[in-house]
Design an enzyme around this catalytic site. Structure first.
Site, PDB file in Angstrom:
ATOM      1  N   ASP A  17      -2.087  -9.804  -7.568  1.00 57.89           N
ATOM      2  CA  ASP A  17      -1.910  -9.468  -6.381  1.00 57.89           C
ATOM      3  C   ASP A  17      -2.629 -10.346  -5.425  1.00 57.89           C
ATOM      4  OD1 ASP A  17      -1.352  -7.605  -4.060  1.00 57.89           O
ATOM      5  OD2 ASP A  17      -3.494  -6.979  -4.168  1.00 57.89           O
ATOM      6  N   SER A  18      -2.616 -10.120  -4.086  1.00 57.00           N
ATOM      7  CA  SER A  18      -3.118 -10.738  -2.906  1.00 57.00           C
ATOM      8  C   SER A  18      -4.415 -10.273  -2.949  1.00 57.00           C
ATOM      9  CB  SER A  18      -2.479 -10.362  -1.650  1.00 57.00           C
ATOM     10  OG  SER A  18      -2.433  -8.838  -1.452  1.00 57.00           O
ATOM     11  N   CYS A  80       2.414  -7.104  -6.175  1.00 53.48           N
ATOM     12  CA  CYS A  80       2.216  -7.014  -4.640  1.00 53.48           C
ATOM     13  C   CYS A  80       3.435  -6.986  -4.072  1.00 53.48           C
ATOM     14  CB  CYS A  80       1.464  -8.487  -4.209  1.00 53.48           C
ATOM     15  SG  CYS A  80       1.393  -8.823  -2.540  1.00 53.48           S
ATOM     16  N   GLU A 159      -9.082  -1.048   2.608  1.00 49.64           N
ATOM     17  CA  GLU A 159     -10.379  -2.046   2.145  1.00 49.64           C
ATOM     18  C   GLU A 159     -11.353  -1.703   2.831  1.00 49.64           C
ATOM     19  OE1 GLU A 159      -9.419  -6.407   1.570  1.00 49.64           O
ATOM     20  OE2 GLU A 159      -7.626  -5.544   0.487  1.00 49.64           O
ATOM     21  N   CYS A 191       3.702  -0.621  -0.558  1.00 48.06           N
ATOM     22  CA  CYS A 191       2.642  -1.570  -0.368  1.00 48.06           C
ATOM     23  C   CYS A 191       1.368  -1.055  -1.492  1.00 48.06           C
ATOM     24  CB  CYS A 191       1.926  -1.795   0.776  1.00 48.06           C
ATOM     25  SG  CYS A 191       0.311  -2.521   0.956  1.00 48.06           S
ATOM     26  N   HIS A 193      -1.631  -0.833  -1.271  1.00 50.42           N
ATOM     27  CA  HIS A 193      -2.704  -0.178  -0.883  1.00 50.42           C
ATOM     28  C   HIS A 193      -2.330   1.220  -0.481  1.00 50.42           C
ATOM     29  CE1 HIS A 193      -4.347  -4.197  -0.437  1.00 50.42           C
ATOM     30  NE2 HIS A 193      -5.388  -3.806  -0.029  1.00 50.42           N
TER      31      HIS A 193
HETATM   32  N1  DGL Z   1      -0.530  -6.389  -1.769  1.00 48.45           N
HETATM   33  C1  DGL Z   1      -0.019  -6.261  -0.374  1.00 48.45           C
HETATM   34  C2  DGL Z   1       1.418  -5.552  -0.602  1.00 48.45           C
HETATM   35  O1  DGL Z   1       1.681  -4.942  -1.482  1.00 48.45           O
HETATM   36  C3  DGL Z   1      -0.724  -5.675   0.601  1.00 48.45           C
HETATM   37  C4  DGL Z   1      -2.385  -6.351   1.070  1.00 48.45           C
HETATM   38  C5  DGL Z   1      -1.776  -7.891   1.810  1.00 48.45           C
HETATM   39  O2  DGL Z   1      -1.052  -7.807   2.721  1.00 48.45           O
HETATM   40  O3  DGL Z   1      -1.760  -8.867   1.033  1.00 48.45           O
HETATM   41  O4  DGL Z   1       2.360  -5.885   0.209  1.00 48.45           O
END
Ligand code: DGL
Length: 278
Positions: A17-18, A80, A159, A191, A193
């Site tokens: 993931d990011s 992600c 976050e 997403c 999060h």
């Molecule tokens: N992990 C990203 C997503 O699911 C969210 C966080 C980001 O913008 O990197 O799109």
């Protein structure tokens, strides 16, 4: 089963993931597939991906995949949504192991859940702009009306652990306001999060609205994929290694909060440079 196939089953599942958000996918995976080993990579040095261009997210995703591929994984999960939207197809073409993302299964579940045939997708700017969720939903049922809303403030709220803060409620109200009187009965959390804001979104959208969590549906797809390819672990494993591209000390306590369990060791990894997948 041959020795080779046996060994292959006991390799780990890699996911990236990011940053932290993919831990919602990992949590769902651990609960659906408790016998498997996992290797998690969070690109904490380069998060967020949500507002970055396709080319950049694609390059980062290739580098993350290369890192996990070098760990000899049996399945790659793009945990992600933005990376799935921009890079899943390229990763599937480039890699010699199965690769799945978070979007298809989420779209499936939303289509099945909606009775009014009106679905809202919440996601990052990148995910919404890519229109991948919209296309996946319409591919399954062209009569569905899709409302797509990008919610760029949700990631920083999570976050910063503002999930129970009054500011979070105001922002949720603002992002959901275009849905008033639209007859939407299903909201897809597109997403990583957003599951942490699920309660608030449910309260503001109404208890009657079905909320589909793409982390949970992705875990179910991973289980089906392992069974289909006969890659289910042959014995009880259940370990997890964590790698991040920025300070592990920042990641560890947040990861423990996301997962609701202790995270023993987090390793820092440098990525970058030219990327080859073969
Ligand atoms: N992990 C990203 C997503 O699911 C969210 C966080 C980001 O913008 O990197 O799109």
């Amino acid at each position: 089963m041959t020795d080779k196939a046996f060994a292959c089953c006991d390799k780990a599942i890699g996911l990236f993931d990011s940053g932290l958000g993919g831990l919602t996918v990992l949590r769902a995976l651990k609960s659906t597939l408790p016998h498997e080993n996992f290797i998690y990579f969070g690109d904490t040095a380069r998060v967020p991906y949500g507002g970055k261009s396709r080319d950049t997210v694609l390059r980062y995703s290739m580098e993350n995949a290369r890192f996990l591929l070098d760990k000899d994984i049996k399945l790659l999960i793009v945990a992600c949504n933005t990376a799935t939207a921009y890079a899943l197809g390229e990763l599937q073409k480039a890699m010699h192991i199965p690769v799945i993302g978070v979007i298809e299964a989420g779209a499936d579940a939303a289509v099945q859940a909606s009775k009014s045939k009106k679905i809202a997708i919440l996601g990052t700017r990148g995910t919404i702009t890519s229109s991948v969720y919209q296309k996946e939903i319409l591919k399954r049922d062209p009569s569905i009306q899709v409302e797509a809303i990008s919610c760029p403030l949700f990631v920083p709220l999570v976050e910063e652990r503002f999930t129970n803060h009054p500011a979070a409620r105001l922002i949720v109200q603002e992002y959901l306001s275009p849905l008033q009187n639209k007859g939407v009965d299903t909201i897809l959390l597109g997403c990583t999060h957003y599951p942490l804001l699920k309660e608030l979104i449910q309260q503001e959208a109404g208890e009657e609205i079905v909320i589909v969590d793409s982390a949970v549906t992705c875990a179910q797809l991973a289980a089906t994929t392992l069974h289909r390819l006969r890659l289910v672990a042959s014995e009880r494993l259940g370990d997890c290694c964590y790698h991040v591209s920025d300070d592990p000390a920042w990641f560890k306590p947040l990861a423990e909060e996301f997962l609701g369990e202790p995270v023993i060791h987090v390793e820092k990894t440098h990525l970058g440079g030219l990327c080859r997948l073969h």
